[in-house]
Scaffold this motif. Structure first.
Motif, PDB file in Angstrom:
ATOM      1  N   VAL A  56       0.842  -1.204   0.000  1.00 14.02           N
ATOM      2  CA  VAL A  56       0.000   0.000   0.000  1.00 14.02           C
ATOM      3  C   VAL A  56       0.876   1.253   0.000  1.00 14.02           C
ATOM      4  O   VAL A  56       0.621   2.213  -0.748  1.00 14.02           O
ATOM      5  N   ARG A  57       1.916   1.242   0.815  1.00 14.96           N
ATOM      6  CA  ARG A  57       2.808   2.410   0.851  1.00 14.96           C
ATOM      7  C   ARG A  57       3.478   2.634  -0.510  1.00 14.96           C
ATOM      8  O   ARG A  57       3.590   3.772  -0.990  1.00 14.96           O
ATOM      9  N   ALA A  58       3.904   1.542  -1.146  1.00 23.76           N
ATOM     10  CA  ALA A  58       4.537   1.661  -2.462  1.00 23.76           C
ATOM     11  C   ALA A  58       3.529   2.142  -3.507  1.00 23.76           C
ATOM     12  O   ALA A  58       3.863   2.950  -4.389  1.00 23.76           O
ATOM     13  N   ALA A  59       2.302   1.662  -3.414  1.00 25.63           N
ATOM     14  CA  ALA A  59       1.272   2.075  -4.373  1.00 25.63           C
ATOM     15  C   ALA A  59       1.005   3.570  -4.274  1.00 25.63           C
ATOM     16  O   ALA A  59       0.847   4.257  -5.296  1.00 25.63           O
ATOM     17  N   ARG A  60       0.963   4.080  -3.055  1.00 26.53           N
ATOM     18  CA  ARG A  60       0.744   5.519  -2.887  1.00 26.53           C
ATOM     19  C   ARG A  60       1.934   6.303  -3.450  1.00 26.53           C
ATOM     20  O   ARG A  60       1.772   7.367  -4.051  1.00 26.53           O
ATOM     21  N   LYS A  61       3.119   5.772  -3.257  1.00 30.71           N
ATOM     22  CA  LYS A  61       4.332   6.446  -3.737  1.00 30.71           C
ATOM     23  C   LYS A  61       4.358   6.530  -5.256  1.00 30.71           C
ATOM     24  O   LYS A  61       4.741   7.571  -5.829  1.00 30.71           O
ATOM     25  N   TYR A  62       3.946   5.441  -5.929  1.00 37.38           N
ATOM     26  CA  TYR A  62       4.061   5.388  -7.389  1.00 37.38           C
ATOM     27  C   TYR A  62       2.745   5.684  -8.109  1.00 37.38           C
ATOM     28  O   TYR A  62       2.682   5.615  -9.339  1.00 37.38           O
ATOM     29  N   GLY A  63       1.716   6.013  -7.357  1.00 38.99           N
ATOM     30  CA  GLY A  63       0.470   6.461  -7.972  1.00 38.99           C
ATOM     31  C   GLY A  63      -0.342   5.381  -8.652  1.00 38.99           C
ATOM     32  O   GLY A  63      -0.987   5.642  -9.674  1.00 38.99           O
ATOM     33  N   VAL A  64      -0.314   4.159  -8.112  1.00 34.14           N
ATOM     34  CA  VAL A  64      -1.124   3.078  -8.679  1.00 34.14           C
ATOM     35  C   VAL A  64      -2.141   2.601  -7.637  1.00 34.14           C
ATOM     36  O   VAL A  64      -2.024   2.898  -6.450  1.00 34.14           O
ATOM     37  N   LYS A  65      -3.133   1.866  -8.119  1.00 36.87           N
ATOM     38  CA  LYS A  65      -4.152   1.288  -7.245  1.00 36.87           C
ATOM     39  C   LYS A  65      -3.816  -0.175  -6.978  1.00 36.87           C
ATOM     40  O   LYS A  65      -3.116  -0.827  -7.764  1.00 36.87           O
ATOM     41  N   LEU A  66      -4.367  -0.694  -5.881  1.00 37.21           N
ATOM     42  CA  LEU A  66      -4.140  -2.089  -5.516  1.00 37.21           C
ATOM     43  C   LEU A  66      -5.455  -2.858  -5.470  1.00 37.21           C
ATOM     44  O   LEU A  66      -6.467  -2.356  -4.973  1.00 37.21           O
ATOM     45  N   MET A  67      -5.403  -4.073  -5.992  1.00 37.08           N
ATOM     46  CA  MET A  67      -6.526  -5.005  -5.891  1.00 37.08           C
ATOM     47  C   MET A  67      -6.039  -6.242  -5.145  1.00 37.08           C
ATOM     48  O   MET A  67      -4.957  -6.757  -5.434  1.00 37.08           O
ATOM     49  N   ALA A  68      -6.826  -6.699  -4.190  1.00 41.33           N
ATOM     50  CA  ALA A  68      -6.484  -7.917  -3.449  1.00 41.33           C
ATOM     51  C   ALA A  68      -7.364  -9.060  -3.926  1.00 41.33           C
ATOM     52  O   ALA A  68      -8.587  -8.932  -4.000  1.00 41.33           O
ATOM     53  N   ASP A  69      -6.726 -10.168  -4.253  1.00 41.10           N
ATOM     54  CA  ASP A  69      -7.403 -11.371  -4.738  1.00 41.10           C
ATOM     55  C   ASP A  69      -7.672 -12.287  -3.543  1.00 41.10           C
ATOM     56  O   ASP A  69      -6.747 -12.695  -2.846  1.00 41.10           O
ATOM     57  N   LEU A  70      -8.944 -12.612  -3.327  1.00 38.33           N
ATOM     58  CA  LEU A  70      -9.329 -13.400  -2.152  1.00 38.33           C
ATOM     59  C   LEU A  70      -9.220 -14.906  -2.361  1.00 38.33           C
ATOM     60  O   LEU A  70      -9.674 -15.673  -1.505  1.00 38.33           O
ATOM     61  N   ILE A  71      -8.628 -15.354  -3.451  1.00 37.70           N
ATOM     62  CA  ILE A  71      -8.551 -16.789  -3.709  1.00 37.70           C
ATOM     63  C   ILE A  71      -7.898 -17.510  -2.526  1.00 37.70           C
ATOM     64  O   ILE A  71      -6.866 -17.094  -2.007  1.00 37.70           O
ATOM     65  N   SER A  72      -8.560 -18.570  -2.070  1.00 40.57           N
ATOM     66  CA  SER A  72      -8.052 -19.456  -1.009  1.00 40.57           C
ATOM     67  C   SER A  72      -7.891 -18.779   0.348  1.00 40.57           C
ATOM     68  O   SER A  72      -7.167 -19.294   1.201  1.00 40.57           O
ATOM     69  N   THR A  73      -8.563 -17.657   0.568  1.00 40.50           N
ATOM     70  CA  THR A  73      -8.560 -17.092   1.918  1.00 40.50           C
ATOM     71  C   THR A  73      -9.560 -17.856   2.779  1.00 40.50           C
ATOM     72  O   THR A  73     -10.608 -18.286   2.299  1.00 40.50           O
ATOM     73  N   ASP A  74      -9.234 -18.017   4.055  1.00 43.04           N
ATOM     74  CA  ASP A  74     -10.064 -18.843   4.938  1.00 43.04           C
ATOM     75  C   ASP A  74     -11.433 -18.228   5.200  1.00 43.04           C
ATOM     76  O   ASP A  74     -12.439 -18.931   5.248  1.00 43.04           O
ATOM     77  N   ASP A  75     -11.470 -16.922   5.391  1.00 46.92           N
ATOM     78  CA  ASP A  75     -12.724 -16.225   5.688  1.00 46.92           C
ATOM     79  C   ASP A  75     -12.780 -14.989   4.790  1.00 46.92           C
ATOM     80  O   ASP A  75     -12.366 -13.897   5.189  1.00 46.92           O
ATOM     81  N   PRO A  76     -13.272 -15.140   3.561  1.00 47.03           N
ATOM     82  CA  PRO A  76     -13.204 -14.040   2.595  1.00 47.03           C
ATOM     83  C   PRO A  76     -13.856 -12.748   3.081  1.00 47.03           C
ATOM     84  O   PRO A  76     -13.298 -11.663   2.872  1.00 47.03           O
TER      85      PRO A  76
END
Length: 381
Positions: A56-76
């Protein structure tokens, strides 16, 4: 990162998403993708929170957005809320292929989310389920296999686009897993199922007595002995609709099954009969057009002595069969699917059939089978 650079150069007005699936060193991979031209970077929601925060800190620094993929998370649902609180811009509700085979559904997960960021949905979607996802709140629809593996990529893409732009969902009856499994198995062949089970499950030397017939159902098992047909006939009264009677008789020379038992099966709604042993009255059974599978044909009948057991674990055609296992028989033979894997195997068999359909279409367009399968590329050298 060359793919990202080339896409950005070709489509400068469009957002480019780099599906990095980052699990560690979040900041480094975000920096790499951002400098290559990505506008959105995907990382895994199951990554450690320290990796997420650094990304997240790097994304703010470089001006991009982040998407998190919930694949195989225990409690989505819980993890999605945590990810948004950490600064993630998009959530991707993603059910992987193997998870789909066990019945997991991204739209059901989507409906459980309580977050205020745009949500993408991925995992086995077609036009119908894409419409459900939009109605359930998805902002982004991700579809792969149901476009690229269709016989007409353009038509499939257009149908899905229409369903997203004007989502309508037809009312469908609620079906149990067992009902869904039987429906799926009726769509596929025994070779499809054998492939889905890695060449397992096929009974040896059991053949279709009435060519052109197919049987799909749950096993009612019968253990009996040479020529003793009492338990085989009693099993007809035990069997229900969509059941298949599976018999181990142990003798190719004396038949525990014939026309009258077949007629009784038809009256009771039984789906078929599989016999590791002999059958007789074949001409009459063929006139009845009922799915009977056996290892031999003999005119000799035995006597109803009453030895044996109904609904015990048996061996049939070299395969272990338990009560309730799924049985599928067609002109190619008979396969048994353990009941605990029924839905999964049925789904995998459907995928095998879809892939074969794609290969068939390519052959019809002029390619050879070797070319379609890239055999020379994958040969061991």
């Amino acid at each position: 990162m060359n793919a990202v650079r080339r896409l950005k150069a070709a489509f400068p007005e469009h957002a480019v998403l780099a599906d990095m699936k980052t699990i560690d060193t979040g900041a480094l991979e975000v920096e790499m993708a951002a400098k290559a031209g990505a506008d959105i970077v995907i990382l895994l929601g199951s990554a450690d929170s320290s990796a997420i925060m650094d990304a997240v800190r790097a994304a703010r620094k470089y001006g991009v957005k982040l998407m998190a993929d919930l694949i195989s998370t225990d409690d989505p649902a819980r993890r999605a809320k945590e990810l948004v609180e950490m600064g993630i811009d998009y959530i991707n509700v993603h059910v992987g292929i193997d998870q789909q085979m066990t019945g997991q559904d991204p739209v059901r997960i989507l409906r459980d989310l309580k977050i205020n960021v745009p949500v993408a949905v991925a995992g086995g979607l077609d036009a119908q389920s894409a419409a459900k996802a939009v109605i359930s709140g998805a902002s982004i629809i991700i579809i792969g296999g149901n476009i690229v593996r269709s016989s007409s990529v353009t038509e499939s893409a257009r149908a899905i686009r229409r369903s997203i732009d004007a989502p309508e969902v037809a009312e469908e009856p609620e079906r149990s897993i067992d009902e869904q499994t039987l429906l799926l198995l009726r769509r596929v062949s025994t070779p499809n199922i054998s492939d889905a089970m890695h060449r397992k499950g096929a009974m040896k030397n059991i053949r279709c007595i009435c060519p052109g017939n197919k049987a799909v159902g749950r096993a009612v098992t019968v253990q009996t002995f040479e020529g003793d047909w009492a338990k085989t006939v009693e099993a007809i009264d035990v069997a229900k609709k969509d059941d298949i009677i599976v018999i181990y008789n142990g003798s190719p020379h004396v038949a525990p099954w014939g026309e009258l038992a077949t007629l009784s099966c038809i009256n009771n709604g039984v789906s078929g009969v599989v016999i590791d042993g002999a059958v007789r009255d074949v001409d009459d059974i063929r006139r009845l057009n009922f799915p009977v599978f056996a290892s031999s044909i003999m005119p000799n009948a035995g006597e109803p002595k009453g030895f044996g057991e109904i609904n015990a674990e048996i061996q049939c055609g070299g395969q272990t069969v338990k009560p309730g296992d799924y049985i599928v028989g067609d002109d190619n033979g008979v396969v048994v699917i353990p009941k605990e894997r029924g839905y999964e195997v049925a789904r995998r068999a459907v995928e095998v059939e879809k892939n074969e359909r794609r290969i068939r279409d390519e052959i019809k367009r002029g390619k050879t089978l070797s070319e379609v399968l890239y055999l020379q590329k994958w040969e061991k050298r």
